[in-house]
Design an enzyme around this catalytic site. Structure first.
Site, PDB file in Angstrom:
ATOM      1  N   GLU A  94      -3.704  -0.102   8.007  1.00  0.00           N
ATOM      2  CA  GLU A  94      -2.807   0.231   8.596  1.00  0.00           C
ATOM      3  C   GLU A  94      -2.870  -0.409   9.925  1.00  0.00           C
ATOM      4  O   GLU A  94      -3.888  -0.182  10.668  1.00  0.00           O
ATOM      5  CB  GLU A  94      -2.586   1.583   8.620  1.00  0.00           C
ATOM      6  CG  GLU A  94      -1.872   2.410   7.595  1.00  0.00           C
ATOM      7  CD  GLU A  94      -1.725   3.818   7.945  1.00  0.00           C
ATOM      8  OE1 GLU A  94      -1.352   4.311   9.168  1.00  0.00           O
ATOM      9  OE2 GLU A  94      -1.725   4.606   7.033  1.00  0.00           O
ATOM     10  N   ASN A 151      -7.978   2.073   9.420  1.00  0.00           N
ATOM     11  CA  ASN A 151      -6.569   1.911  10.055  1.00  0.00           C
ATOM     12  C   ASN A 151      -6.844   1.762  11.467  1.00  0.00           C
ATOM     13  O   ASN A 151      -7.657   2.783  12.129  1.00  0.00           O
ATOM     14  CB  ASN A 151      -5.760   3.336   9.727  1.00  0.00           C
ATOM     15  CG  ASN A 151      -5.405   3.747   8.292  1.00  0.00           C
ATOM     16  OD1 ASN A 151      -5.555   2.548   7.555  1.00  0.00           O
ATOM     17  ND2 ASN A 151      -5.030   4.591   8.040  1.00  0.00           N
ATOM     18  N   TYR A 203      -5.249   1.167  15.491  1.00  0.00           N
ATOM     19  CA  TYR A 203      -4.044   1.220  16.302  1.00  0.00           C
ATOM     20  C   TYR A 203      -4.296   0.891  17.696  1.00  0.00           C
ATOM     21  O   TYR A 203      -3.661   0.312  18.478  1.00  0.00           O
ATOM     22  CB  TYR A 203      -2.989   2.454  16.178  1.00  0.00           C
ATOM     23  CG  TYR A 203      -2.395   2.634  14.758  1.00  0.00           C
ATOM     24  CD1 TYR A 203      -3.150   3.187  13.557  1.00  0.00           C
ATOM     25  CD2 TYR A 203      -1.115   2.286  14.590  1.00  0.00           C
ATOM     26  CE1 TYR A 203      -2.535   3.315  12.320  1.00  0.00           C
ATOM     27  CE2 TYR A 203      -0.238   2.574  13.436  1.00  0.00           C
ATOM     28  CZ  TYR A 203      -0.980   2.828  12.302  1.00  0.00           C
ATOM     29  OH  TYR A 203      -0.501   3.096  11.157  1.00  0.00           O
ATOM     30  N   ARG A 210       0.925  -1.367   0.174  1.00  0.00           N
ATOM     31  CA  ARG A 210       0.057  -0.058  -0.017  1.00  0.00           C
ATOM     32  C   ARG A 210       0.748   1.405  -0.144  1.00  0.00           C
ATOM     33  O   ARG A 210       1.642   1.359   0.943  1.00  0.00           O
ATOM     34  CB  ARG A 210      -0.969   0.015   1.208  1.00  0.00           C
ATOM     35  CG  ARG A 210      -1.867   1.367   1.331  1.00  0.00           C
ATOM     36  CD  ARG A 210      -2.846   1.060   2.306  1.00  0.00           C
ATOM     37  NE  ARG A 210      -3.490   2.376   2.414  1.00  0.00           N
ATOM     38  CZ  ARG A 210      -3.440   3.446   3.387  1.00  0.00           C
ATOM     39  NH1 ARG A 210      -2.797   2.935   4.479  1.00  0.00           N
ATOM     40  NH2 ARG A 210      -4.153   4.613   3.307  1.00  0.00           N
ATOM     41  N   GLU A 253      -7.354   8.669   6.054  1.00  0.00           N
ATOM     42  CA  GLU A 253      -7.441   9.332   7.027  1.00  0.00           C
ATOM     43  C   GLU A 253      -8.048  10.859   6.985  1.00  0.00           C
ATOM     44  O   GLU A 253      -7.078  11.811   7.371  1.00  0.00           O
ATOM     45  CB  GLU A 253      -6.264   9.042   8.214  1.00  0.00           C
ATOM     46  CG  GLU A 253      -6.029   7.943   8.409  1.00  0.00           C
ATOM     47  CD  GLU A 253      -5.038   7.958   9.539  1.00  0.00           C
ATOM     48  OE1 GLU A 253      -4.643   8.857  10.303  1.00  0.00           O
ATOM     49  OE2 GLU A 253      -4.556   6.534   9.876  1.00  0.00           O
ATOM     50  N   HIS A 306      -2.328  11.137   0.567  1.00  0.00           N
ATOM     51  CA  HIS A 306      -2.062  10.845   1.774  1.00  0.00           C
ATOM     52  C   HIS A 306      -1.545  12.062   2.308  1.00  0.00           C
ATOM     53  O   HIS A 306      -0.192  12.222   2.627  1.00  0.00           O
ATOM     54  CB  HIS A 306      -1.041   9.613   1.977  1.00  0.00           C
ATOM     55  CG  HIS A 306      -0.980   8.835   3.176  1.00  0.00           C
ATOM     56  ND1 HIS A 306      -1.047   7.614   3.369  1.00  0.00           N
ATOM     57  CD2 HIS A 306      -0.676   9.436   4.467  1.00  0.00           C
ATOM     58  CE1 HIS A 306      -0.862   7.214   4.584  1.00  0.00           C
ATOM     59  NE2 HIS A 306      -0.561   8.316   5.356  1.00  0.00           N
TER      60      HIS A 306
HETATM   61  C1  NOJ Z   1      -1.471   7.095  10.340  1.00  0.00           C
HETATM   62  C2  NOJ Z   1      -0.981   7.701   9.062  1.00  0.00           C
HETATM   63  O1  NOJ Z   1      -1.795   7.258   8.145  1.00  0.00           O
HETATM   64  C3  NOJ Z   1       0.236   7.377   8.634  1.00  0.00           C
HETATM   65  O2  NOJ Z   1       0.811   8.577   7.741  1.00  0.00           O
HETATM   66  C4  NOJ Z   1       1.251   7.410  10.122  1.00  0.00           C
HETATM   67  O3  NOJ Z   1       2.392   7.480   9.697  1.00  0.00           O
HETATM   68  C5  NOJ Z   1       0.756   6.281  10.856  1.00  0.00           C
HETATM   69  N1  NOJ Z   1      -0.551   6.045  10.945  1.00  0.00           N
HETATM   70  C6  NOJ Z   1       1.675   6.005  12.057  1.00  0.00           C
HETATM   71  O4  NOJ Z   1       1.278   7.487  12.984  1.00  0.00           O
END
Ligand code: NOJ
Length: 500
Positions: A354, A293, A295, A77, A166, A121
């Site tokens: 992500e 994404n 986390y 990606r 995002e 992005h």
């Molecule tokens: C979100 C973003 O899409 C990416 O650009 C960033 O580096 C990562 N998460 C980690 O923070």
């Protein structure tokens, strides 16, 4: 060999973005993006080191591809730099920019890796910012043109596209000012968010009009909020956080327009964007997959919440601008999947576009010994497997990131890579997680070819992995702690024991 109970069609990838890795910021006809301007403005990014060189992938992309081939990833990606392709934002095409991406795409395909391309992005051409940027409604047409040029140039070889990554980053850039272009105009920030949805819709239209084979979606980041207590104040805080972070976009994408709760708050604080008849129909047209994404989650507490405190103590946040006090909570991915299904009726394909973590404490001893990353990813893959067994259609997973790279305002201080970068030569040096990921992918390949049969799910209970006990890990400060440098406690709060 590490093995996860994932279906044969599940695909593994790694992710990066153009600005974070390419460098070559003014080479071969590329014009500056807002992140070039921002990085060159004193005080905006960590130690005033801009992304001019980054990982130098503009020249070293063969090294990146070789690294991915060694790991055996199925898909990469990446994003395109708008200002490399259209230096004036619209109109004139920069053939050298097209040639660069042709080389990358062809190199990937030769290595057996599917390119997955995100159009945007975060790196708007500066010339378009000079014309008002994302708060200018014309951005939808500018973006549609850029999208059409990209589909025309690469659509014969690229099968998976995303419009935006995002879009909440627009709020950070136009209202909070921590990201490019560094404006602090809340009303413009909301308009930028709405215009981004229009731009998304126009790009999807262009994709269909081009008859491009393959699929197109959008990438949202989901940080679910958990009220610390059942109090009305904590609940309101959690709702507002989710509304701003992802419900704003999901409400519109999934039909019906922005929800009442969002509208009421935006009307009250005077940031309601201008919405014209027809906007909602444009935004809600069908997409082929949803990119998430994920986390972690955020536990919110109205008693201790002080948004200004964090902003002051951490003026240079990375892309995960919420990850101060980051908790290790792999169940977040499972909850995100449930949320898009239960609250928005999304039962179509999902791709985890992500997931990953900034280097943990073991990297302080040995930068290549990233055991926490292995443990982190393992936990998320287990919860993804659990969700799939319960019926979620998750097609793949992209680990963020292939390389340590330019982490936005945090510069090079936050290292998310499977490979480190030699600070002098910029050689790519795989970390322990790269070998581990290679083994995960190899084991999965065996299941695909039928040598190992995936284990059957044992109903609703998933066996905890050996490494995933209840424990605490202390993560060295990476520039995110509101306390300004004290180690953060990274608590394992959700071992894979009970899966409701
Ligand atoms: C979100 C973003 O899409 C990416 O650009 C960033 O580096 C990562 N998460 C980690 O923070």
């Amino acid at each position: 060999m590490p093995h996860f109970d994932l279906p044969p069609h599940f695909r593994f990838g790694v992710a990066t973005s153009a600005f974070q890795i390419e460098g070559a910021w003014n080479e071969d006809g590329k014009s500056p993006s807002i992140w070039d301007t921002f990085g060159h403005t004193p005080g905006k990014v960590h130690e005033d080191i801009p992304g001019d060189v980054a990982c130098d992938s503009y020249h070293r992309y063969p090294d990146d591809i070789a690294l991915m081939r060694d790991m055996g990833v199925d898909s990469y990606r990446m994003s395109l730099s708008w200002s490399r392709i259209l230096p004036d934002g619209t109109g004139r095409i920069n053939q050298k920019g097209i040639d660069y991406y042709d080389r990358v795409i062809d190199g990937l395909l030769e290595a057996g890796i599917d390119p997955n391309i995100t159009l945007y992005h975060w790196d708007l051409p500066q010339v378009l910012e000079d014309r008002g940027g994302w708060p200018n409604r014309d951005v939808a047409e500018w973006f549609a043109e850029y999208a059409a040029v990209s589909f025309n140039a690469f659509g014969d070889r690229v099968r998976r596209w995303a419009t935006l990554n995002e879009p909440i980053a627009l709020w950070i850039g136009y209202a909070a000012g921590w990201f490019a272009p560094g404006r602090q105009e809340p009303k413009a920030g909301r308009q930028a968010m709405h215009n981004a949805m229009l731009a998304h819709g126009r790009a999807v239209q262009e994709f269909r009009a081009a008859g491009s084979p393959g699929e197109i979606g959008i990438v949202l980041d989901i940080w679910k909020r958990e009220p610390a207590t059942p109090s009305a104040a904590d609940l309101a805080l959690a709702q507002a956080g989710e509304d701003d972070g992802f419900r704003f976009f999901l409400d519109a994408l999934r039909g019906g327009g922005y929800g009442d709760r969002i509208r009421e708050r935006l009307e009250a604080d005077g940031t309601m964007p201008v919405i014209l008849p027809g906007d909602q129909r444009l935004i809600e047209q069908p997409i082929d997959y949803l990119g998430l994404n994920v986390y972690s989650r955020v536990v919110v507490n109205s008693e201790t919440n002080d948004p200004s405190k964090w902003a002051q103590s951490d003026p240079h946040p990375g892309g995960n601008f919420l990850d101060n006090g980051l908790e290790y909570y792999p169940r977040a991915v499972y909850e995100a999947l449930d949320m898009v299904r239960d609250d928005y009726g999304w039962v179509g394909p999902v791709i985890i576009t992500e997931n990953g973590m900034n280097d943990g404490p073991s990297a302080a001893e040995n930068p290549l010994d990233d055991v926490e990353r292995i443990q982190y990813v393992e936990g998320f893959l287990e919860w993804i497997a659990a969700a799939i067994h319960e019926g979620h259609d998750v097609r793949g997973y992209y680990l963020w990131s292939l390389l340590d790279n330019f982490e936005w305002s945090a510069g090079f201080t936050a290292k998310y890579g499977l490979a480190a970068l030699d600070p002098v030569t910029l050689d790519r040096v795989p970390k322990a997680s790269a070998s581990w990921y290679r083994d995960v992918i190899a084991a999965h390949r065996l299941t695909r070819s039928g040598h190992i049969r995936p284990q059957k799910s044992s109903g609703n209970t998933v066996t905890p992995s050996a490494q995933m006990g209840d424990h605490e890990i202390t993560v060295a400060h990476q520039g995110y702690s509101p306390e300004g440098g004290k180690p953060l406690t990274w608590k394992c709060v959700s071992p894979m024991v009970e899966n409701p």
